[in-house]
Design a protein around this motif. Structure first.
Motif, PDB file in Angstrom:
ATOM      1  N   ALA A   1     -16.240  67.090  46.231  1.00  0.00           N
ATOM      2  CA  ALA A   1     -16.781  66.800  44.904  1.00  0.00           C
ATOM      3  C   ALA A   1     -17.167  65.327  44.774  1.00  0.00           C
ATOM      4  O   ALA A   1     -18.196  64.998  44.163  1.00  0.00           O
ATOM      5  N   LEU A   2     -16.359  64.437  45.330  1.00  0.00           N
ATOM      6  CA  LEU A   2     -16.716  63.010  45.326  1.00  0.00           C
ATOM      7  C   LEU A   2     -18.016  62.791  46.095  1.00  0.00           C
ATOM      8  O   LEU A   2     -18.904  62.055  45.647  1.00  0.00           O
ATOM      9  N   ARG A   3     -18.136  63.435  47.250  1.00  0.00           N
ATOM     10  CA  ARG A   3     -19.345  63.302  48.063  1.00  0.00           C
ATOM     11  C   ARG A   3     -20.558  63.843  47.298  1.00  0.00           C
ATOM     12  O   ARG A   3     -21.619  63.212  47.243  1.00  0.00           O
ATOM     13  N   ALA A   4     -20.412  65.008  46.668  1.00  0.00           N
ATOM     14  CA  ALA A   4     -21.517  65.628  45.926  1.00  0.00           C
ATOM     15  C   ALA A   4     -21.952  64.766  44.738  1.00  0.00           C
ATOM     16  O   ALA A   4     -23.124  64.737  44.381  1.00  0.00           O
TER      17      ALA A   4
ATOM     18  N   GLU B   1     -13.894  62.341  37.875  1.00  0.00           N
ATOM     19  CA  GLU B   1     -13.696  63.748  37.497  1.00  0.00           C
ATOM     20  C   GLU B   1     -13.560  64.663  38.711  1.00  0.00           C
ATOM     21  O   GLU B   1     -13.006  65.753  38.611  1.00  0.00           O
ATOM     22  N   ALA B   2     -14.016  64.211  39.871  1.00  0.00           N
ATOM     23  CA  ALA B   2     -13.874  65.014  41.096  1.00  0.00           C
ATOM     24  C   ALA B   2     -12.409  65.297  41.433  1.00  0.00           C
ATOM     25  O   ALA B   2     -12.104  66.261  42.136  1.00  0.00           O
ATOM     26  N   PHE B   3     -11.505  64.471  40.920  1.00  0.00           N
ATOM     27  CA  PHE B   3     -10.083  64.687  41.209  1.00  0.00           C
ATOM     28  C   PHE B   3      -9.527  65.943  40.540  1.00  0.00           C
ATOM     29  O   PHE B   3      -8.407  66.347  40.822  1.00  0.00           O
ATOM     30  N   THR B   4     -10.327  66.577  39.694  1.00  0.00           N
ATOM     31  CA  THR B   4      -9.904  67.852  39.097  1.00  0.00           C
ATOM     32  C   THR B   4     -10.440  69.038  39.884  1.00  0.00           C
ATOM     33  O   THR B   4     -10.158  70.181  39.531  1.00  0.00           O
ATOM     34  N   ALA B   5     -11.214  68.775  40.926  1.00  0.00           N
ATOM     35  CA  ALA B   5     -11.816  69.866  41.710  1.00  0.00           C
ATOM     36  C   ALA B   5     -10.726  70.727  42.349  1.00  0.00           C
ATOM     37  O   ALA B   5      -9.748  70.210  42.870  1.00  0.00           O
ATOM     38  N   ASN B   6     -10.926  72.027  42.277  1.00  0.00           N
ATOM     39  CA  ASN B   6      -9.937  72.931  42.883  1.00  0.00           C
ATOM     40  C   ASN B   6     -10.605  74.098  43.604  1.00  0.00           C
ATOM     41  O   ASN B   6     -10.002  75.135  43.808  1.00  0.00           O
ATOM     42  N   GLY B   7     -11.827  73.897  43.991  1.00  0.00           N
ATOM     43  CA  GLY B   7     -12.523  74.938  44.739  1.00  0.00           C
ATOM     44  C   GLY B   7     -13.729  75.372  44.013  1.00  0.00           C
ATOM     45  O   GLY B   7     -14.650  75.915  44.385  1.00  0.00           O
TER      46      GLY B   7
END
Length: 170
Positions: free
Chosen positions: A42-45, A164-170
């Motif tokens: 998510a950080l990369r995207a 906000e990428a730190f909330t990514a879970n798949g």
């Protein structure tokens, strides 16, 4: 460390290896929800991997570290989040994580960053100069595992919000 370790910036060719390393590194950690590889993706995207480094031995990626921008409620700019940092289990406790952290922090200083924050193990990150600071809080994170490192001696005051990428879970 007896490994012939190379630390370098990630390339597009490293993406799959970074995912594999991250999944393997966090697989057996009880404190992990096994979402770290999703966070990196998510950080990369979001084009929010300010620094993304790999550690390799004999051309094989064995470790990875990510740094991304964060926000502080007092408006301080130029601070970054460290994490996730991942090392393949068979290469842990051999200085790979330490080398990744030191190189990443050095690169942040070259960017004239003000500092860096992370959530992590208290006994590990203090040796890099990170400390618990009452001036900074991260909502929902126990203060004993939230750390900051100022590069210029100034500690901001406020609430730290990771990308906000730190909330990514798949």
């Amino acid at each position: 460390m007896n490994l012939k370790l190379t630390i370098r910036s990630e390339t597009v060719a490293d993406v799959t290896a970074i995912t594999d390393v991250t999944v393997a590194a966090f697989k057996s950690l009880k404190i992990s929800n096994q979402t770290e590889h999703f966070i990196i993706e998510a950080l990369r995207a979001a084009n929010a991997l300010s620094i993304s480094l790999v550690a390799e031995v004999d051309g094989r990626v064995i470790g990875h570290i990510a740094f991304s921008p964060l926000t502080i409620s007092d408006g301080t700019r130029g601070w970054y989040a460290l994490g996730p940092v991942s090392v393949l289990p068979e290469f842990q406790r051999q200085g790979v994580g330490k080398a990744l952290i030191n190189e990443g922090l050095s690169r942040l200083r070259e960017l004239h960053a003000g500092g860096c924050c992370l959530v992590g193990h208290p006994d590990y990150y203090r040796k890099f100069g990170f400390r618990n600071v009452p001036e900074l809080v991260c909502e929902g994170v126990p203060p004993e595992v939230f750390f900051a490192l100022s590069f210029d001696g100034h500690i901001p005051h406020g609430v730290v919000t990771f990308h906000e990428a730190f909330t990514a879970n798949g």
